[in-house]
Design an enzyme around this catalytic site. Sequence first.
Site, short mmCIF file in Angstrom:
data_model
loop_
_atom_site.label_atom_id
_atom_site.label_comp_id
_atom_site.label_asym_id
_atom_site.label_seq_id
_atom_site.Cartn_x
_atom_site.Cartn_y
_atom_site.Cartn_z
N PHE A 248 15.39 -29.25 26.23
CA PHE A 248 14.59 -28.47 27.17
C PHE A 248 13.61 -27.64 26.36
O PHE A 248 14.03 -26.87 25.49
CB PHE A 248 15.46 -27.51 27.99
CG PHE A 248 14.64 -26.54 28.82
CD1 PHE A 248 14.40 -26.78 30.16
CD2 PHE A 248 14.08 -25.39 28.26
CE1 PHE A 248 13.63 -25.90 30.92
CE2 PHE A 248 13.31 -24.51 29.01
CZ PHE A 248 13.09 -24.77 30.34
N GLU A 249 12.33 -27.78 26.66
CA GLU A 249 11.33 -26.88 26.10
C GLU A 249 10.19 -26.78 27.09
O GLU A 249 9.84 -27.79 27.71
CB GLU A 249 10.71 -27.44 24.80
CG GLU A 249 11.65 -27.62 23.65
CD GLU A 249 10.95 -28.20 22.42
OE1 GLU A 249 11.16 -27.68 21.32
OE2 GLU A 249 10.20 -29.18 22.56
N ILE A 250 9.63 -25.58 27.22
CA ILE A 250 8.33 -25.42 27.87
C ILE A 250 7.48 -24.72 26.84
O ILE A 250 7.83 -23.61 26.40
CB ILE A 250 8.43 -24.59 29.17
CG1 ILE A 250 9.35 -25.28 30.17
CG2 ILE A 250 7.03 -24.39 29.77
CD1 ILE A 250 9.57 -24.48 31.47
#
Length: 336
Positions: free
Chosen positions: A235-237
């Site tokens: 998960f990365e933004i």
Amino acid sequence: QLVVVSEPHPNLPDPSLPPAWHNTTRANAAFVILTRNKELDDVRWTMRQLEARFNHKFNYPYVFLNDEPFTEEFKELTRGMTNAKIQYGIIPHGHWSYPEWIDVDKATALREQMGREGVIYGDNLSYRHMCRFESGFFFRHPLMLEYDYYWRVEPSVDFYCDIDYDPFLYMKENKMKYGWTISLFEYESTVRTLWPTVKNFMKEYPDLIPENNLIDFVTNDGGDTYNMCHFWSNFEIADLNWLRGPAYLRYFEYLDRAGGFFYERWGDAPVHSIAAAIFLNKTEVHFFDDIGYRHNPFTHCPTRRELQKKCHCNADDNFDYSAYSCMRRWEEVTRD
Ligand code: GDP
Ligand code: MN
């Protein structure tokens, strides 16, 4: 009392406001999903939740990437999951192969040895190509060049909470460059020479390293050793232009030359996280507590009641304060 009439749910959006998708202020952003054709069902599982919890209101596009061509079946059955634009890309060979300076016999021998030692993915070559691609290349894939922000998604992950605002815009408006939701300790056996390499890089390029960075998130002794903390990169933004900028590119190139993606098994999670720690300050890195999320075997589930009630995860499963989590270190480092 036979009939209980409940008050209108306080969580429902104010009906006098236009739905979120009427909001024309949008970030220039996309989901990016590196995956294989055989993971189609897992991709659909995840898209279903992402659309229901967030994207049916926002319609951000998807970019699917693969080292092989996507099948017609894959395209048709992902196409059916969203109204948003979807782009399907193939990874250029040079982004998924040995660079010429790697000694392939040495890499093979070390990989087999790591396999015998029982290191997770220790003997797996494609996993190493994946980690190198996610470390240094996905953000400069031709399909990604038009975007400013990305949200990395993997097949079979869960999204548990309604996201009633735009996290991309939130990043942009607050000048944030990296967002995460789970942090944990890396297996030491996969990154033995990563930190010494990073220390050499910092010595050679001191001008690229700002004073008030977050380096203490990844070290407990002022930079001498790596404490194994990293943000879980499934998960990365984050900000694509940060990754495409000169500092990150020079850093990746330096690590790539050192060979640890093949001679060891450097993961893209410690590589991204150490970059965030040495190049960014605490106002530029954001913990998305409100994004309930699971990638096997760990869950981030919001425990504050106001957040929890928008979610379908069990707050008892929250990983944040378990033994392998780096949340405590994060809190120490970002405390005012
Ligand atoms: P883990 O999360 O570290 O256990 O690794 P995964 O198996 O989940 O791989 C990470 C991401 O890369 C996932 O999105 C996978 O779908 C993708 N991936 C891993 N290996 C390959 C591969 O050989 N080809 C492609 N196209 N995608 C891969
Ligand atoms: Mn995964």
